[in-house]
Design a protein around this motif. Structure first.
Motif, PDB file in Angstrom:
ATOM      1  N   UNK A   6      15.923  34.082 158.266  1.00  0.00           N
ATOM      2  CA  UNK A   6      15.502  32.917 157.481  1.00  0.00           C
ATOM      3  C   UNK A   6      15.282  31.736 158.405  1.00  0.00           C
ATOM      4  N   UNK A   7      14.078  31.176 158.352  1.00  0.00           N
ATOM      5  CA  UNK A   7      13.782  30.001 159.158  1.00  0.00           C
ATOM      6  C   UNK A   7      13.007  28.990 158.345  1.00  0.00           C
ATOM      7  N   UNK A   8      12.923  27.793 158.878  1.00  0.00           N
ATOM      8  CA  UNK A   8      12.214  26.705 158.212  1.00  0.00           C
ATOM      9  C   UNK A   8      11.804  25.681 159.255  1.00  0.00           C
ATOM     10  N   UNK A   9      10.922  24.806 158.854  1.00  0.00           N
ATOM     11  CA  UNK A   9      10.553  23.635 159.647  1.00  0.00           C
ATOM     12  C   UNK A   9      10.219  23.983 161.097  1.00  0.00           C
ATOM     13  N   UNK A 140      19.743  20.734 167.719  1.00  0.00           N
ATOM     14  CA  UNK A 140      19.767  22.160 168.021  1.00  0.00           C
ATOM     15  C   UNK A 140      18.848  22.874 167.030  1.00  0.00           C
ATOM     16  N   UNK A 141      17.992  23.740 167.546  1.00  0.00           N
ATOM     17  CA  UNK A 141      17.131  24.556 166.690  1.00  0.00           C
ATOM     18  C   UNK A 141      17.978  25.674 166.085  1.00  0.00           C
ATOM     19  N   UNK A 142      17.833  25.885 164.771  1.00  0.00           N
ATOM     20  CA  UNK A 142      18.681  26.867 164.093  1.00  0.00           C
ATOM     21  C   UNK A 142      17.889  27.756 163.137  1.00  0.00           C
ATOM     22  N   UNK A 143      18.471  28.919 162.872  1.00  0.00           N
ATOM     23  CA  UNK A 143      17.970  29.879 161.886  1.00  0.00           C
ATOM     24  C   UNK A 143      19.190  30.576 161.294  1.00  0.00           C
ATOM     25  N   UNK A 144      18.984  31.333 160.239  1.00  0.00           N
ATOM     26  CA  UNK A 144      20.043  32.144 159.646  1.00  0.00           C
ATOM     27  C   UNK A 144      19.600  33.601 159.611  1.00  0.00           C
ATOM     28  N   UNK A 145      20.580  34.470 159.737  1.00  0.00           N
ATOM     29  CA  UNK A 145      20.324  35.903 159.619  1.00  0.00           C
ATOM     30  C   UNK A 145      21.397  36.487 158.701  1.00  0.00           C
ATOM     31  N   UNK A 146      20.991  37.363 157.788  1.00  0.00           N
ATOM     32  CA  UNK A 146      21.944  37.966 156.866  1.00  0.00           C
ATOM     33  C   UNK A 146      21.380  39.278 156.339  1.00  0.00           C
TER      34      UNK A 146
END
Length: 165
Positions: A6-9, A140-146
């Motif tokens: 999941x990413x955005x922006x 900090x550049x961020x994303x989520x993984x699930x």
């Protein structure tokens, strides 16, 4: 079982760091502010993509993606929108709809702030992956993984990319 990135922006930015995680996922979900369609075109060459447009996205992106994307992944009802707000502070554009028919997983972007929280009133999980791009105030550049496995959302991981300079 589906492994989700999941990413955005992204704001027109995609690099090998993001693509490394794209390749490890079964599906990629983008919560808006794509910027240049090259971002989503690059992802779609590698993995299935579900996305929405954001407030900075042009007509080309808005023709390809909707403002809201609601779907089932396995047995989880998912709703992605760019400007969605947070539990107890949902954006007025979606407030009544989310109260009337809450999903199990509600995803938004826009804030550039990674946040995962439970909405006790609506019994849903809210996720905002922060910002994977380089434009904005985030440090900090961020994303989520699930993983979505049947009715379960599990194995949530925060991915922090390099600090921005």
């Amino acid at each position: 079982m589906r492994k989700i990135l999941l990413l955005s922006d992204t704001h027109s930015f995609i690099d090998d760091q993001i693509l490394k995680y794209v390749k490890q996922a079964d599906e990629v979900w983008h919560a808006g502010d794509i910027g240049d369609p090259i971002v989503t075109d690059t992802i779609k060459k590698l993995k299935p993509l579900r996305s929405v447009f954001g407030n900075i996205d042009n007509d080309q992106v808005r023709l390809e993606f909707a403002e809201n994307n609601r779907f089932l992944c396995e047995k989880v009802d998912v709703w992605i929108t760019h400007i969605g707000g947070y539990p107890n502070k949902y954006d007025r554009r979606i407030r009544e709809d989310i109260k009337a028919n809450p999903p199990k997983l509600f995803i938004s972007g826009h804030s550039h702030i990674l946040k995962v929280m439970w909405d006790k009133k609506l019994n849903l999980l809210h996720m905002n992956p922060g910002a994977a791009g380089k434009h904005g105030f985030h440090k900090v550049r961020t994303m989520l993984r699930f993983v979505i496995d049947g009715e379960q959302i599990k194995d949530l991981e925060i991915i922090e990319l390099e600090k921005r300079v």
